[in-house]
Motif scaffolding. Structure first.
Motif, mmCIF file in Angstrom:
data_model
loop_
_atom_site.group_PDB
_atom_site.id
_atom_site.type_symbol
_atom_site.label_atom_id
_atom_site.label_comp_id
_atom_site.label_asym_id
_atom_site.label_seq_id
_atom_site.Cartn_x
_atom_site.Cartn_y
_atom_site.Cartn_z
ATOM 1 N N THR A 111 0.832 -1.206 0.000
ATOM 2 C CA THR A 111 0.000 0.000 0.000
ATOM 3 C C THR A 111 0.863 1.252 0.000
ATOM 4 O OG1 THR A 111 -1.756 -1.164 1.177
ATOM 5 C CG2 THR A 111 -1.809 1.250 1.247
ATOM 6 N N LEU A 112 1.896 1.256 0.813
ATOM 7 C CA LEU A 112 2.788 2.409 0.872
ATOM 8 C C LEU A 112 3.458 2.639 -0.481
ATOM 9 C CD1 LEU A 112 4.028 4.641 2.569
ATOM 10 C CD2 LEU A 112 5.731 2.988 3.362
ATOM 11 N N GLU A 113 3.919 1.590 -1.112
ATOM 12 C CA GLU A 113 4.552 1.741 -2.421
ATOM 13 C C GLU A 113 3.575 2.304 -3.450
ATOM 14 O OE1 GLU A 113 7.753 -0.425 -5.272
ATOM 15 O OE2 GLU A 113 6.859 -1.580 -3.654
ATOM 16 N N ARG A 114 2.347 1.796 -3.458
ATOM 17 C CA ARG A 114 1.335 2.310 -4.378
ATOM 18 C C ARG A 114 1.036 3.789 -4.106
ATOM 19 N NH1 ARG A 114 -2.418 -0.830 -3.084
ATOM 20 N NH2 ARG A 114 -3.619 0.601 -1.816
ATOM 21 N N GLU A 115 0.888 4.128 -2.834
ATOM 22 C CA GLU A 115 0.601 5.521 -2.485
ATOM 23 C C GLU A 115 1.751 6.445 -2.879
ATOM 24 O OE1 GLU A 115 -2.211 7.016 -1.083
ATOM 25 O OE2 GLU A 115 -3.119 5.103 -1.613
ATOM 26 N N LEU A 116 2.971 6.000 -2.671
ATOM 27 C CA LEU A 116 4.117 6.825 -3.060
ATOM 28 C C LEU A 116 4.155 7.030 -4.565
ATOM 29 C CD1 LEU A 116 6.881 5.541 -0.663
ATOM 30 C CD2 LEU A 116 5.998 7.867 -0.806
ATOM 31 N N ARG A 117 3.833 6.000 -5.313
ATOM 32 C CA ARG A 117 3.774 6.148 -6.781
ATOM 33 C C ARG A 117 2.701 7.147 -7.171
ATOM 34 N NH1 ARG A 117 4.580 0.275 -7.589
ATOM 35 N NH2 ARG A 117 6.754 0.092 -8.138
ATOM 36 N N ASP A 118 1.553 7.058 -6.512
ATOM 37 C CA ASP A 118 0.430 7.940 -6.846
ATOM 38 C C ASP A 118 0.656 9.384 -6.407
ATOM 39 O OD1 ASP A 118 -0.845 5.733 -7.875
ATOM 40 O OD2 ASP A 118 -2.240 5.506 -6.197
ATOM 41 N N HIS A 119 1.361 9.579 -5.275
ATOM 42 C CA HIS A 119 1.435 10.909 -4.679
ATOM 43 C C HIS A 119 2.799 11.566 -4.664
ATOM 44 C CE1 HIS A 119 -2.665 10.746 -3.322
ATOM 45 N NE2 HIS A 119 -2.441 9.576 -2.768
ATOM 46 N N ALA A 120 3.849 10.801 -4.576
ATOM 47 C CA ALA A 120 5.115 11.465 -4.293
ATOM 48 C C ALA A 120 6.242 11.055 -5.220
ATOM 49 C CB ALA A 120 5.527 11.194 -2.842
ATOM 50 N N GLU A 121 6.525 9.785 -5.307
ATOM 51 C CA GLU A 121 7.685 9.361 -6.071
ATOM 52 C C GLU A 121 7.531 7.918 -6.477
ATOM 53 O OE1 GLU A 121 11.592 7.816 -4.189
ATOM 54 O OE2 GLU A 121 10.804 9.307 -2.838
ATOM 55 N N ASN A 122 8.294 7.501 -7.442
ATOM 56 C CA ASN A 122 8.336 6.099 -7.830
ATOM 57 C C ASN A 122 9.507 5.450 -7.131
ATOM 58 O OD1 ASN A 122 6.186 6.031 -9.704
ATOM 59 N ND2 ASN A 122 7.456 7.144 -11.152
ATOM 60 N N PRO A 123 9.240 4.603 -6.137
ATOM 61 C CA PRO A 123 10.350 3.908 -5.495
ATOM 62 C C PRO A 123 11.134 3.124 -6.536
ATOM 63 C CG PRO A 123 8.341 3.632 -4.234
ATOM 64 C CD PRO A 123 7.962 4.279 -5.537
ATOM 65 N N ASP A 124 12.422 2.984 -6.301
ATOM 66 C CA ASP A 124 13.251 2.290 -7.290
ATOM 67 C C ASP A 124 12.850 0.827 -7.403
ATOM 68 O OD1 ASP A 124 14.568 0.761 -5.311
ATOM 69 O OD2 ASP A 124 16.112 2.283 -5.060
ATOM 70 N N ASP A 125 13.481 0.130 -8.315
ATOM 71 C CA ASP A 125 13.086 -1.238 -8.633
ATOM 72 C C ASP A 125 13.663 -2.295 -7.704
ATOM 73 O OD1 ASP A 125 11.532 -0.416 -10.739
ATOM 74 O OD2 ASP A 125 13.178 -0.530 -12.178
#
Length: 142
Positions: A111-125
């Motif tokens: 959920t945190l990863e999805r939220e970060l993609r939607d709102h702040a940043e794309n976590p690395d791979d």
């Protein structure tokens, strides 16, 4: 935490370690960018601030039914949650919300990863899963 920060809960430790492992800079309990202190309330300090992205993370210690830990005043805690949400809405700041029930259901980091993609940043791979953050969590509670 892996970065040496002292956090207030185990779940915050998991979040902090995940952010560190993903290479996402954070500041723990940094004072909110707008003044909120009053005679009845201290300055608001969100759980996490992501300075490179101008986003905040609040981790709320509630179940899906909005139950809280023993010894915590439920109504006061829920009112504080709504106050924080409204504060971010009124100032137009990005608030990412996570909950204890997410940890219990093993969806916190997804959920945190999805939220970060939607709102702040794309976590690395880099693959950083819950078990890794969970197993290396060395929390110091304040």
């Amino acid at each position: 935490t892996l970065s040496g920060a002292r956090v207030r809960s185990y779940e915050e430790c998991v979040i902090a370690n995940w952010l560190t492992l993903k290479g996402i800079r954070y500041e723990y309990e940094r004072p909110y960018e707008y003044r909120t202190a009053s005679a009845s309330r201290r300055q608001y300090q969100p759980d996490f601030y992501l300075p490179d992205h101008g986003a905040y993370i609040e981790h709320f210690g509630v179940s899906r039914a909005d139950d809280v830990a023993p010894g915590i005043d439920r109504e006061q805690y829920l009112a504080g949650m709504e106050w924080k949400r409204e504060l971010h809405r009124s100032h137009g700041t990005t608030l990412i919300q996570t909950y204890s029930w997410m940890h219990a259901e093993d969806v916190l980091l997804d959920t945190l990863e999805r939220e970060l993609r939607d709102h702040a940043e794309n976590p690395d791979d880099r693959e950083t899963g819950f078990i890794e953050c969970f197993s290396i969590c060395r929390c110091f509670y304040v």
